[in-house]
Design an enzyme around this catalytic site. Sequence first.
Site, short mmCIF file in Angstrom:
data_model
loop_
_atom_site.label_atom_id
_atom_site.label_comp_id
_atom_site.label_asym_id
_atom_site.label_seq_id
_atom_site.Cartn_x
_atom_site.Cartn_y
_atom_site.Cartn_z
N HIS A 125 -24.85 9.06 -2.77
CA HIS A 125 -24.95 9.29 -1.33
C HIS A 125 -25.94 8.26 -0.77
O HIS A 125 -26.85 7.83 -1.49
CB HIS A 125 -25.49 10.71 -1.15
CG HIS A 125 -25.54 11.20 0.26
ND1 HIS A 125 -26.54 10.86 1.14
CD2 HIS A 125 -24.70 12.02 0.95
CE1 HIS A 125 -26.33 11.46 2.30
NE2 HIS A 125 -25.22 12.16 2.22
N ASP A 202 -30.23 13.81 -8.22
CA ASP A 202 -29.90 14.33 -6.89
C ASP A 202 -28.97 15.52 -7.09
O ASP A 202 -27.79 15.37 -7.39
CB ASP A 202 -29.24 13.20 -6.08
CG ASP A 202 -28.69 13.70 -4.75
OD1 ASP A 202 -28.71 14.92 -4.50
OD2 ASP A 202 -28.22 12.84 -3.96
N GLN A 205 -25.30 18.49 -4.58
CA GLN A 205 -23.96 19.06 -4.74
C GLN A 205 -23.82 19.83 -6.06
O GLN A 205 -22.74 20.32 -6.36
CB GLN A 205 -22.90 17.94 -4.70
CG GLN A 205 -22.86 17.16 -3.41
CD GLN A 205 -22.31 17.96 -2.23
OE1 GLN A 205 -21.73 19.04 -2.39
NE2 GLN A 205 -22.50 17.43 -1.04
N LYS A 228 -27.04 23.64 1.59
CA LYS A 228 -25.80 23.58 0.79
C LYS A 228 -25.76 24.72 -0.22
O LYS A 228 -24.75 24.94 -0.88
CB LYS A 228 -25.71 22.24 0.06
CG LYS A 228 -25.56 21.05 1.01
CD LYS A 228 -25.28 19.78 0.25
CE LYS A 228 -25.70 18.53 1.00
NZ LYS A 228 -24.76 18.10 2.01
N CYS A 366 -20.92 9.58 3.82
CA CYS A 366 -22.23 8.95 3.56
C CYS A 366 -22.26 8.36 2.15
O CYS A 366 -23.31 8.41 1.47
CB CYS A 366 -23.38 9.94 3.73
SG CYS A 366 -23.45 10.69 5.34
N1 C6P Z 1 -24.00 15.34 1.70
C1 C6P Z 1 -21.77 15.71 2.56
O1 C6P Z 1 -20.97 16.05 3.44
P1 C6P Z 1 -29.29 16.21 3.19
O2 C6P Z 1 -28.56 15.63 4.37
O3 C6P Z 1 -30.63 15.57 3.00
O4 C6P Z 1 -29.31 17.70 3.20
O5 C6P Z 1 -28.42 15.85 1.90
C2 C6P Z 1 -28.14 14.51 1.62
C3 C6P Z 1 -27.29 14.39 0.41
C4 C6P Z 1 -27.81 13.81 -0.73
N2 C6P Z 1 -27.10 13.72 -1.85
C5 C6P Z 1 -25.85 14.20 -1.95
C6 C6P Z 1 -25.11 14.10 -3.24
C7 C6P Z 1 -25.26 14.79 -0.82
O6 C6P Z 1 -24.02 15.26 -0.91
C8 C6P Z 1 -25.99 14.87 0.39
C9 C6P Z 1 -25.37 15.45 1.63
C10 C6P Z 1 -23.24 15.96 2.78
O7 C6P Z 1 -21.40 15.25 1.49
C11 C6P Z 1 -23.68 15.56 4.16
S1 C6P Z 1 -23.71 13.83 4.40
#
Ligand code: C6P
Length: 408
Positions: A125, A202, A205, A228, A366
């Site tokens: 991401h 990370d 997910q 999430k 992203c």
């Molecule tokens: N992915 C998606 O629709 P935040 O925005 O900080 O809560 O998470 C960022 C982030 C970081 N790593 C991974 C693997 C992610 O999937 C995400 C967030 C969402 O896939 C929103 S862009």
Amino acid sequence: MTTTFDINKIRDDFPILKQRINGNPLVYLDNGATSQKPQSVIDAIVNYYTTTNSNVHRGVHTMSQQATDGYEDARSKIRQFINADDDKEIIYTRNTTEGINLVAHSYGRQNVGPGDDIIVSNMEHHSNIVPWQMLCEEMGANLLVVPIDDTGELVMDEYEKMLSSRSKLVSITHVSNALGTILPAKQIVEMAHAHGAPVLLDGAQAVPHMPVDMNELDCDFYVFSGHKLFGPTGIGVLYGKKEYLEAMPPFLGGGEMIKSVTFEKTIYNDLPYKFEGGTPDIAGAIGLGAAIDYVNNLGFDQITAHEDELLRYGTEALSAIESLRIIGTAEHKAGILSFVIDKAHPHDIGTILDEQGIAVRTGHHCAQPVMARFQIPATARASLAFYNTKEDIDALVKGIDRVLEVFG
Ligand code: C6P
């Protein structure tokens, strides 16, 4: 105590799922972007603001102590949830993005110098790319990218070749948000450690779908977002091994993160408060604690079994559609179905599905380097949670039939 997996009862716990969108029952398949919240999480937040709202660690009055207890109890729940050793290793952040930036800013600036390497993968991401790019630019270090194969698996041989005494950090996703690949996290950590490099995983997910265990993974940092994981937005978690966190300088300066301040010298607070400058998202932490209670009560045995079955069912159904191609076909996947359809742009797919009340995400998610790797501009992505059903997948397939009628 684990309850039986009664899907109707579970769905009843999520008030938003009863909504109609564009005249149709909501089919929510955008859990990778953010998940829905059970009533118990909503109640925990409402209850906090109705009965307890006060600042934490600051007052002797009763409500302030109750707020502090709620905030710190949630920290302990998080620690247990990821099987970390010590509450001090659990830092509240706003989200995954902030957790990664904290490590890049604090650990990175302290430990990374000219000619050093930071290793990421081609399926990160943007949150796990840009902070490292910024750090590398500032420190004169190199960003190395582990390639992925056509199924969306990490090419482990290439990873092995990249590791060296110059490796200062490996920062890799546990589950890919664009492809659904579950990475061999333990092996990734072991290989990095053999070269003396710490690892950040990370887990944004991963945590909604599978148990994660800090002792078992032995990673040095782990980050995720509450929203999430069926918790509220605005709260996230950075786990860090105590010996790293102790040695790292603070990220944000201000209240809460200090022991004493004079104009000559500030003494920083102990862990975890050293990294929690300013008034935190107290209600968010309590809401996340309630979300963890909810997930624990269902249990991952049941959650993963249900989601694996849905993923298998969905993969089979989508694979049967001739003009549709699934992007991300790794052997071990979490509940993510990314796809493209000949002639129909993902944005149009998303719009036609939305007309039928089906929420999916369309775009690059992203993760633009993933799109570049597969030479596509975007995908449509259905991402699952434990409250989804085979009927949701059937609705998706019917919705795609409508897309095919329009774009034939
Ligand atoms: N992915 C998606 O629709 P935040 O925005 O900080 O809560 O998470 C960022 C982030 C970081 N790593 C991974 C693997 C992610 O999937 C995400 C967030 C969402 O896939 C929103 S862009």
